[in-house]
Design an enzyme around this catalytic site. Structure first.
Site, short mmCIF file in Angstrom:
data_model
loop_
_atom_site.label_atom_id
_atom_site.label_comp_id
_atom_site.label_asym_id
_atom_site.label_seq_id
_atom_site.Cartn_x
_atom_site.Cartn_y
_atom_site.Cartn_z
N SER A 13 -29.87 54.39 -2.25
CA SER A 13 -29.81 53.06 -1.62
C SER A 13 -29.83 53.20 -0.10
O SER A 13 -29.03 53.93 0.47
CB SER A 13 -28.55 52.32 -2.06
OG SER A 13 -28.59 52.04 -3.44
N GLU A 41 -26.68 52.44 4.61
CA GLU A 41 -25.86 53.25 3.70
C GLU A 41 -26.23 54.72 3.86
O GLU A 41 -25.41 55.61 3.64
CB GLU A 41 -26.05 52.79 2.25
CG GLU A 41 -25.08 53.40 1.28
CD GLU A 41 -25.09 52.71 -0.07
OE1 GLU A 41 -25.06 53.42 -1.08
OE2 GLU A 41 -25.11 51.46 -0.12
N ARG A 53 -18.02 51.17 0.36
CA ARG A 53 -18.87 52.23 0.93
C ARG A 53 -18.29 52.85 2.20
O ARG A 53 -19.03 53.35 3.04
CB ARG A 53 -20.29 51.71 1.18
CG ARG A 53 -21.00 51.24 -0.08
CD ARG A 53 -21.19 52.35 -1.10
NE ARG A 53 -21.73 51.84 -2.35
CZ ARG A 53 -21.00 51.50 -3.41
NH1 ARG A 53 -19.69 51.65 -3.38
NH2 ARG A 53 -21.56 51.05 -4.50
#
Length: 295
Positions: A217, A287, A168
């Site tokens: 998310s 995130e 990520r």
């Protein structure tokens, strides 16, 4: 006095960003700029002698714009940056192209490896920045290189290795705007590709609140763990602050129940992080990006 460079594209002052985000919250951009093309963008950046703060904005899918808005210039790349080209066994894709649109293009042209994109909201540019992934695939698996421009107006190219993909995230400079991504092409069977895309869509519908005002998310998964399990273990499924809540369906998703502010959402996320740390000793990492002035 604020002096803006002369451009071919469009400026808007004190422009509301709320309607451009999936959460439908947040303040205004002091200056909103949609460049006409990459040369127009370069011209703006070179002429930015006042060093106005620059923020880039994609599809608004994994982002909270804070209620105080964004200072300086918010840059959004429009349709002229969304082309898909098939050249020399590579796909060259503009950074504002939606992940979903690229997945559909690949299915129609029997190109495999892009099926997972059908389940990832947002743009190609945002996907590169986050090394977005789902269903056992990530951007790092399909990228050959990217073309970008820095805030000084210099055009740059980075290979997959130079991007330095991590979970990520990546090692790219922060003062960078991605213009295009080049992908490797592997041929497959259109019907099998479509079947896989349908499987992904069905799985998302069954497990994620995709019809709600959400940003995907909320927290990245800690190594070897699942954020939703930690949140659930801390008793926070459905927990609410103001108009924001953790989804009952998937508790790593925050929802705007209709009257949330950006503050509600960010406060909820920070509360969840605190409680999970107290319960499990694990520090969840956002995130979702939060941009602008917190008020």
């Amino acid at each position: 006095m604020l002096i803006l460079p002369i451009v071919k594209g469009e400026y808007k002052k004190d422009y509301s960003l709320k309607h451009l985000t999936w959460f439908k919250v947040g303040g205004n951009a002091e200056i909103f700029f949609k460049p006409f093309d990459s040369e127009d963008l370069a011209s703006f950046l070179i002429q930015n002698k006042q060093k106005l703060p620059i923020t880039t904005f994609g599809a608004g899918s994994n982002i909270i714009i804070r209620d105080g808005g964004i200072e300086g210039v918010t840059i959004k790349l429009g349709q002229n940056f969304s082309n898909i080209e098939f050249i020399d066994e590579h796909l060259i894709v503009g950074s504002s192209c939606l992940n979903y649109n690229l997945a559909k293009f690949c299915q129609a042209n029997a190109i495999t490896g892009f099926e997972f994109l059908v389940g990832i909201p947002g743009t190609i540019g945002g996907g590169v920045v986050m090394n977005a992934g789902a269903y056992d695939s990530e951007f790092k698996d399909i990228i050959v290189k990217i073309e970008a421009i820095d805030f000084a107006g210099n055009f740059l190219t980075f290979t997959n290795e130079e991007i330095g993909f991590k979970y990520r995230s990546n090692n790219l400079p922060k003062d960078l705007i991605i213009l295009k991504a080049v992908f490797k092409v592997n041929k497959g069977d259109s019907e099998n590709i479509l079947l896989r895309m349908n499987e992904i869509n069905n799985a998302r519908s069954a497990t994620q609140p995709i019809k709600e005002r959400t940003g995907g998310s909320t927290f990245a998964n800690p190594e070897g763990l699942k954020s939703w399990e930690l949140i659930d273990k801390a008793g926070l499924r459905g927990y609410r602050i103001g108009g924001a809540s953790m989804s009952e369906l998937h508790c790593n998703f925050m929802i705007n129940n209709g009257d949330a502010t950006a503050k509600d959402l960010e406060d909820l996320g920070d509360f969840v992080r605190q409680k999970v740390f107290e319960d499990s000793g694990v520090e969840l990492k956002w995130e979702i990006k939060r941009l602008g002035r917190y008020v």
